[in-house]
Write a protein that holds these residues in place. Structure first.
Motif, PDB file in Angstrom:
ATOM      1  N   GLY A 123      20.805  -5.043 -60.527  1.00 39.80           N
ATOM      2  CA  GLY A 123      20.555  -6.394 -59.941  1.00 39.80           C
ATOM      3  C   GLY A 123      19.587  -6.282 -58.716  1.00 39.80           C
ATOM      4  O   GLY A 123      18.762  -7.341 -58.427  1.00 39.80           O
ATOM      5  N   THR A 124      19.437  -5.235 -58.088  1.00 41.61           N
ATOM      6  CA  THR A 124      18.658  -5.183 -57.055  1.00 41.61           C
ATOM      7  C   THR A 124      17.115  -5.372 -57.520  1.00 41.61           C
ATOM      8  O   THR A 124      16.202  -5.423 -56.926  1.00 41.61           O
ATOM      9  CB  THR A 124      18.920  -3.814 -56.089  1.00 41.61           C
ATOM     10  N   VAL A 125      16.930  -4.352 -58.558  1.00 40.69           N
ATOM     11  CA  VAL A 125      15.724  -4.257 -59.529  1.00 40.69           C
ATOM     12  C   VAL A 125      15.283  -5.971 -59.600  1.00 40.69           C
ATOM     13  O   VAL A 125      14.227  -6.147 -59.384  1.00 40.69           O
ATOM     14  CB  VAL A 125      15.977  -3.492 -60.684  1.00 40.69           C
ATOM     15  N   GLY A 126      16.105  -6.517 -60.302  1.00 41.91           N
ATOM     16  CA  GLY A 126      15.971  -7.947 -60.364  1.00 41.91           C
ATOM     17  C   GLY A 126      15.234  -8.807 -59.024  1.00 41.91           C
ATOM     18  O   GLY A 126      14.746  -9.693 -59.182  1.00 41.91           O
ATOM     19  N   LEU A 127      16.235  -8.457 -58.030  1.00 36.67           N
ATOM     20  CA  LEU A 127      15.851  -9.090 -56.719  1.00 36.67           C
ATOM     21  C   LEU A 127      14.498  -8.734 -56.395  1.00 36.67           C
ATOM     22  O   LEU A 127      13.614  -9.514 -55.848  1.00 36.67           O
ATOM     23  CB  LEU A 127      16.534  -8.741 -55.544  1.00 36.67           C
ATOM     24  N   ILE A 128      14.086  -7.491 -56.426  1.00 35.20           N
ATOM     25  CA  ILE A 128      12.688  -6.996 -56.110  1.00 35.20           C
ATOM     26  C   ILE A 128      11.573  -7.466 -56.962  1.00 35.20           C
ATOM     27  O   ILE A 128      10.547  -7.994 -56.485  1.00 35.20           O
ATOM     28  CB  ILE A 128      12.694  -5.304 -56.310  1.00 35.20           C
ATOM     29  N   LYS A 129      11.848  -7.670 -58.136  1.00 35.54           N
ATOM     30  CA  LYS A 129      11.033  -8.621 -59.178  1.00 35.54           C
ATOM     31  C   LYS A 129      10.817 -10.083 -58.541  1.00 35.54           C
ATOM     32  O   LYS A 129       9.541 -10.437 -58.929  1.00 35.54           O
ATOM     33  CB  LYS A 129      11.687  -8.537 -60.575  1.00 35.54           C
ATOM     34  N   TYR A 189      16.425 -13.985 -62.228  1.00 31.64           N
ATOM     35  CA  TYR A 189      16.034 -12.711 -62.196  1.00 31.64           C
ATOM     36  C   TYR A 189      17.145 -11.533 -61.963  1.00 31.64           C
ATOM     37  O   TYR A 189      17.291 -10.420 -62.890  1.00 31.64           O
ATOM     38  CB  TYR A 189      14.953 -12.377 -61.146  1.00 31.64           C
ATOM     39  N   ILE A 190      17.885 -11.820 -60.903  1.00 34.26           N
ATOM     40  CA  ILE A 190      19.048 -10.920 -60.761  1.00 34.26           C
ATOM     41  C   ILE A 190      20.030 -10.689 -62.005  1.00 34.26           C
ATOM     42  O   ILE A 190      20.558 -10.090 -62.516  1.00 34.26           O
ATOM     43  CB  ILE A 190      19.705 -11.252 -59.551  1.00 34.26           C
ATOM     44  N   VAL A 191      20.302 -12.103 -62.328  1.00 37.32           N
ATOM     45  CA  VAL A 191      21.247 -12.012 -63.275  1.00 37.32           C
ATOM     46  C   VAL A 191      20.780 -11.455 -64.818  1.00 37.32           C
ATOM     47  O   VAL A 191      21.573 -11.053 -65.583  1.00 37.32           O
ATOM     48  CB  VAL A 191      21.802 -13.506 -63.695  1.00 37.32           C
ATOM     49  N   GLY A 192      19.484 -11.827 -65.050  1.00 35.71           N
ATOM     50  CA  GLY A 192      18.685 -11.439 -66.214  1.00 35.71           C
ATOM     51  C   GLY A 192      18.635  -9.897 -66.145  1.00 35.71           C
ATOM     52  O   GLY A 192      19.112  -9.275 -67.465  1.00 35.71           O
ATOM     53  N   GLU A 193      18.706  -9.278 -65.052  1.00 39.74           N
ATOM     54  CA  GLU A 193      18.470  -7.936 -65.155  1.00 39.74           C
ATOM     55  C   GLU A 193      19.754  -7.119 -65.367  1.00 39.74           C
ATOM     56  O   GLU A 193      19.954  -6.208 -66.035  1.00 39.74           O
ATOM     57  CB  GLU A 193      17.884  -7.276 -63.873  1.00 39.74           C
ATOM     58  N   ILE A 194      20.793  -7.881 -64.930  1.00 38.13           N
ATOM     59  CA  ILE A 194      22.146  -7.402 -65.126  1.00 38.13           C
ATOM     60  C   ILE A 194      22.664  -7.422 -66.450  1.00 38.13           C
ATOM     61  O   ILE A 194      23.103  -6.591 -67.181  1.00 38.13           O
ATOM     62  CB  ILE A 194      23.403  -8.152 -64.240  1.00 38.13           C
TER      63      ILE A 194
END
Length: 285
Positions: free
Chosen positions: A90-96, A116-121
């Motif tokens: 989720g943090t990866v999505g936040l960074i993106k 972005y966060i939900v999509g990454e999860i």
């Protein structure tokens, strides 16, 4: 523009136009929203790679980690993956989201970041979980059987039989068989896997050639089914705007003329509505 606030952990800035926050992860979500706007504004003025740019970017990440934890809670009962792993992806999505966010979008960063966060999860679940739903008991049994088979294979110098596995684990043979069958659900076979050749031909036949195709309209049906209750929650004007734009395929200019507002105003309303609906769909249980 120095900022001082002991409540939020913000102290006098250095340099004066860039606030220095000692513990960004302790900043309350409400304060984080206000400070994020300032940091995004400053970030656009800083040269990438400089210490000030790195500080601003890292502070934005730490201040908004609450968005990751908020999104991760929705997946805690999915039966796969540790919460620590979910937080990490989720943090990866936040960074993106931080790297792609622009103030000119006229959208709250929270609304922009959550998809972005939900999509990454969701991508994490898609790539790391079982291909089909299998009960937790059988998922755990698969791991136990794999370890036991490896151990017994070393002792016997051959693959152990079902009876030998059952005896070693103090299980009945039916349980072992059930676990071995369930293990097949951990990964899905490729449709491109060759299974033979056409009679009287050298052409290779794959599973994809003999299996039925998935109707691409099925996903659309699922999306529309999820969207229907969200549309019902909109007020009358917002629902009318969505209907005119996507149901009647009216242009923004035509919608503006019908409602007595400018085309620019219609554009902003549509952008807000689409973001609202997108976030709601992505964050549904």
């Amino acid at each position: 523009m120095p900022i001082t606030s002991t409540k939020s952990g913000v102290v006098d800035s250095t340099p004066p136009w860039l606030p220095w926050i000692e513990d960004p992860w302790k900043v309350a979500p409400k304060d984080a929203r206000e400070l994020s706007s300032l940091f995004f504004e400053r970030l656009q003025m800083l040269e990438e790679g400089t210490p000030d740019h790195q500080y601003a970017r890292n502070t934005l990440i730490e201040m908004n980690l609450s968005l990751v934890h908020f999104s991760a809670k929705r997946f805690r009962n999915r039966g796969s993956g540790e919460m620590e792993d979910i937080i990490q992806v989720g943090t990866v999505g936040l960074i993106k989201a931080i790297d792609r966010f622009e103030l000119s979008r006229e959208v709250e960063f929270t609304s922009f970041a959550i998809p972005y966060i939900v999509g990454e999860i969701k991508r994490f679940f898609r790539d790391s979980t079982w291909a089909v739903h299998v009960p937790r008991r059988l998922q755990e049994l698969r791991v136990t059987l794999a370890k036991t088979r490896e151990e017994l294979s070393g002792r016997l110098d051959r693959d152990p039989t079902v009876a030998e596995l059952a005896k070693h684990l103090d299980l009945v043979e039916e349980e072992v068989i059930e676990g071995l069958i369930a293990a097949n659900g951990y990964t899905a076979g490729s449709l491109d896997l060759p299974i033979g050749t056409e009679p009287n031909s050298a052409e290779t036949v794959t599973y994809g050639d003999i299996k039925g195709d998935i109707d691409p309209a099925m996903e659309l049906v699922e999306d529309l089914h999820a969207l229907a209750p969200l549309l019902a929650e909109l007020d009358d004007r917002d629902r009318e705007i969505v209907t005119m734009r996507f149901g009647q395929e009216m242009t923004q200019a035509q919608i503006g003329e019908h409602l007595g507002i400018s085309q620019m105003h219609v554009s902003r309303l549509l952008k807000r509505l689409l973001t609202q609906l997108r976030v709601a769909m992505l964050t549904q249980h």
